[in-house]
Write a protein that holds these residues in place. Structure first.
Motif, PDB file in Angstrom:
ATOM      1  N   THR A 158       0.934  -1.240  -0.155  1.00 55.01           N
ATOM      2  CA  THR A 158       0.037   0.086  -0.149  1.00 55.01           C
ATOM      3  C   THR A 158       0.570   1.338  -0.126  1.00 55.01           C
ATOM      4  O   THR A 158       0.631   2.085  -0.638  1.00 55.01           O
ATOM      5  CB  THR A 158      -1.062  -0.291   1.519  1.00 55.01           C
ATOM      6  OG1 THR A 158      -1.637  -1.358   1.082  1.00 55.01           O
ATOM      7  CG2 THR A 158      -2.136   0.849   1.286  1.00 55.01           C
ATOM      8  N   LEU A 194       2.303   1.979  -3.300  1.00 52.36           N
ATOM      9  CA  LEU A 194       1.297   2.388  -3.768  1.00 52.36           C
ATOM     10  C   LEU A 194       0.756   3.488  -3.694  1.00 52.36           C
ATOM     11  O   LEU A 194      -0.303   4.394  -4.716  1.00 52.36           O
ATOM     12  CB  LEU A 194       0.277   1.433  -4.405  1.00 52.36           C
ATOM     13  CG  LEU A 194       0.329   0.289  -5.982  1.00 52.36           C
ATOM     14  CD1 LEU A 194      -1.100  -0.753  -4.828  1.00 52.36           C
ATOM     15  CD2 LEU A 194       0.363   0.322  -6.852  1.00 52.36           C
ATOM     16  N   ASN A 231      -2.508   5.959  -5.156  1.00 56.23           N
ATOM     17  CA  ASN A 231      -3.500   6.692  -4.184  1.00 56.23           C
ATOM     18  C   ASN A 231      -3.796   7.889  -4.127  1.00 56.23           C
ATOM     19  O   ASN A 231      -4.832   8.059  -4.414  1.00 56.23           O
ATOM     20  CB  ASN A 231      -3.405   5.029  -3.270  1.00 56.23           C
ATOM     21  CG  ASN A 231      -3.655   3.975  -3.865  1.00 56.23           C
ATOM     22  OD1 ASN A 231      -4.393   3.923  -4.718  1.00 56.23           O
ATOM     23  ND2 ASN A 231      -3.040   3.371  -2.587  1.00 56.23           N
ATOM     24  N   LEU A 289      -5.478  -0.945  -3.501  1.00 54.13           N
ATOM     25  CA  LEU A 289      -5.886   0.650  -4.320  1.00 54.13           C
ATOM     26  C   LEU A 289      -7.401   1.029  -3.295  1.00 54.13           C
ATOM     27  O   LEU A 289      -8.110   0.373  -3.066  1.00 54.13           O
ATOM     28  CB  LEU A 289      -6.191  -0.086  -5.642  1.00 54.13           C
ATOM     29  CG  LEU A 289      -4.743  -1.146  -6.593  1.00 54.13           C
ATOM     30  CD1 LEU A 289      -5.074  -1.625  -7.567  1.00 54.13           C
ATOM     31  CD2 LEU A 289      -4.585   0.531  -7.035  1.00 54.13           C
ATOM     32  N   ARG A 290      -6.934   2.443  -4.136  1.00 53.38           N
ATOM     33  CA  ARG A 290      -8.152   3.025  -3.352  1.00 53.38           C
ATOM     34  C   ARG A 290      -8.758   2.989  -4.979  1.00 53.38           C
ATOM     35  O   ARG A 290      -8.910   4.268  -5.094  1.00 53.38           O
ATOM     36  CB  ARG A 290      -7.208   4.463  -3.099  1.00 53.38           C
ATOM     37  CG  ARG A 290      -7.939   5.183  -1.892  1.00 53.38           C
ATOM     38  CD  ARG A 290      -7.642   5.367  -0.551  1.00 53.38           C
ATOM     39  NE  ARG A 290      -6.836   6.041  -1.172  1.00 53.38           N
ATOM     40  CZ  ARG A 290      -5.309   6.368  -0.542  1.00 53.38           C
ATOM     41  NH1 ARG A 290      -4.912   5.687   0.499  1.00 53.38           N
ATOM     42  NH2 ARG A 290      -4.462   7.394  -0.491  1.00 53.38           N
ATOM     43  N   LEU A 291      -9.029   3.112  -5.637  1.00 55.42           N
ATOM     44  CA  LEU A 291      -9.493   3.183  -6.404  1.00 55.42           C
ATOM     45  C   LEU A 291     -10.752   3.360  -6.750  1.00 55.42           C
ATOM     46  O   LEU A 291     -12.347   3.052  -7.396  1.00 55.42           O
ATOM     47  CB  LEU A 291      -8.929   2.092  -8.712  1.00 55.42           C
ATOM     48  CG  LEU A 291      -8.087   2.912  -9.195  1.00 55.42           C
ATOM     49  CD1 LEU A 291      -7.187   1.857  -9.621  1.00 55.42           C
ATOM     50  CD2 LEU A 291      -8.220   3.746  -9.266  1.00 55.42           C
ATOM     51  N   THR A 321      -8.491   0.400   2.096  1.00 61.40           N
ATOM     52  CA  THR A 321      -6.928   0.535   2.340  1.00 61.40           C
ATOM     53  C   THR A 321      -6.326   1.557   3.634  1.00 61.40           C
ATOM     54  O   THR A 321      -5.528   1.594   4.064  1.00 61.40           O
ATOM     55  CB  THR A 321      -6.512   2.016   1.022  1.00 61.40           C
ATOM     56  OG1 THR A 321      -6.951   3.064   1.359  1.00 61.40           O
ATOM     57  CG2 THR A 321      -6.592   1.352  -0.456  1.00 61.40           C
ATOM     58  N   ILE A 353      -5.032  -2.382 -14.667  1.00 56.24           N
ATOM     59  CA  ILE A 353      -5.084  -3.143 -13.532  1.00 56.24           C
ATOM     60  C   ILE A 353      -5.174  -4.397 -13.293  1.00 56.24           C
ATOM     61  O   ILE A 353      -4.627  -5.423 -13.051  1.00 56.24           O
ATOM     62  CB  ILE A 353      -5.362  -2.173 -12.061  1.00 56.24           C
ATOM     63  CG1 ILE A 353      -4.040  -0.456 -12.012  1.00 56.24           C
ATOM     64  CG2 ILE A 353      -4.793  -3.149 -10.862  1.00 56.24           C
ATOM     65  CD1 ILE A 353      -4.405   0.249 -10.780  1.00 56.24           C
TER      66      ILE A 353
END
Length: 277
Positions: free
Chosen positions: A63, A66, A70, A171-173, A211, A248
């Motif tokens: 995390t 990334l 993010n 991931l914060r998508l 996350t 992704i």
């Protein structure tokens, strides 16, 4: 010094060495990741040793790596509430989420029977209808179509007295939507995210940014069944987030093997269906 303390000292020593090497050989890149990581981790409620240790030296390291991405996603999205309520979503998001959740509520007995037929024993199971937009089990036709915002539809199953440790999603998508299908009136089954500890019998629906540091606990003797959905973050440019997620998802099966190594993934289209009278 006990083993736990010795392990902590060893981790800190390794982290200091790696950080020193990074600052010496690639100072700008290292500084960027440090700053982004600090901005990212400070979003959590409890700012204690456990948080920073897990984020920078434990299961949150991915995390952290990334975090620049993010934080960029945050700029492309509306406000992130951390722990969400359904009414905080835009109307079109809410309608789609409600539609799928209502199918689960209506066909709950059939779905649980199917899961039990395919996952007779084991610690944790994931019964997958869609995974990042890719269809898997097809015995509920309503779950096989392409959705605008929903990307994952599954059911997470914990056996009795099975819990996760505190951890971070990568991931914060997307946001995580959970619905307990058979809430039992006990304080031994709950999900915890930051300062929020939610008991399923009080509120079967829980929506959050995974996350953030969280854990899911089942200290009850019986099974715990939770709808498990990933929904694209509300954004003024949902198409951009959807495109990023599609890109992704090309490598998502490899990532799934890492993050769900303790789970039995039930995702074949030929999963047997149990008859429900």
């Amino acid at each position: 010094m006990d083993k736990k303390s010795l392990k902590a000292v060893r981790k800190i020593a390794i982290a200091i060495v790696v950080l020193a090497l990074g600052l010496y050989f690639i100072p700008i890149i290292t500084a960027v990741f440090l700053v982004c990581g600090l901005i990212d981790v400070l979003r959590n409620d409890r700012k204690d040793w456990q948080l920073f240790s897990l984020y920078f030296m434990g299961n949150g390291m991915f995390t952290w790596l990334l975090s620049p991405f993010n934080l960029l996603v945050d700029l492309l999205s509306y406000r992130n509430w951390g722990v969400w309520k359904l009414e905080q979503f835009p109307n079109d998001y809410r309608r789609e989420i409600d539609e799928v959740l209502n199918i689960f509520r209506t066909r709950q007995d059939e779905i649980i029977a199917d899961i039990d037929a395919n996952f007779e024993s084991g610690r944790r199971g994931m019964y997958v209808y869609q995974w990042y937009g890719k269809p898997h089990i097809d015995n509920i036709p309503e779950f096989t179509r392409q959705f605008k915002y929903i990307r994952t539809i599954a059911v997470s199953v914990f056996s009795g007295r099975e819990s996760t440790s505190f951890h971070f999603g990568p991931l914060r998508l997307t946001l995580r939507v959970l619905l307990n299908l058979k809430p039992v009136k006990t304080d031994k089954i709950f999900i915890e995210c930051g300062d929020v500890k939610s008991y399923w019998y009080e509120n079967p629906l829980f929506i959050f940014d995974d996350t953030l540091l969280h854990r899911s606990v089942n200290e009850h003797d019986g099974r715990r069944y939770c709808v498990f959905m990933d929904v694209i973050r509300p954004s003024p440019v949902p198409g951009v987030l959807s495109a990023l997620l599609s890109f992704i998802s090309i490598s998502v099966d490899r990532v799934k093997a890492i993050f769900y190594k303790n789970w039995k993934m039930i995702d074949g289209s030929k999963a047997k269906a149990a008859a429900v009278k």
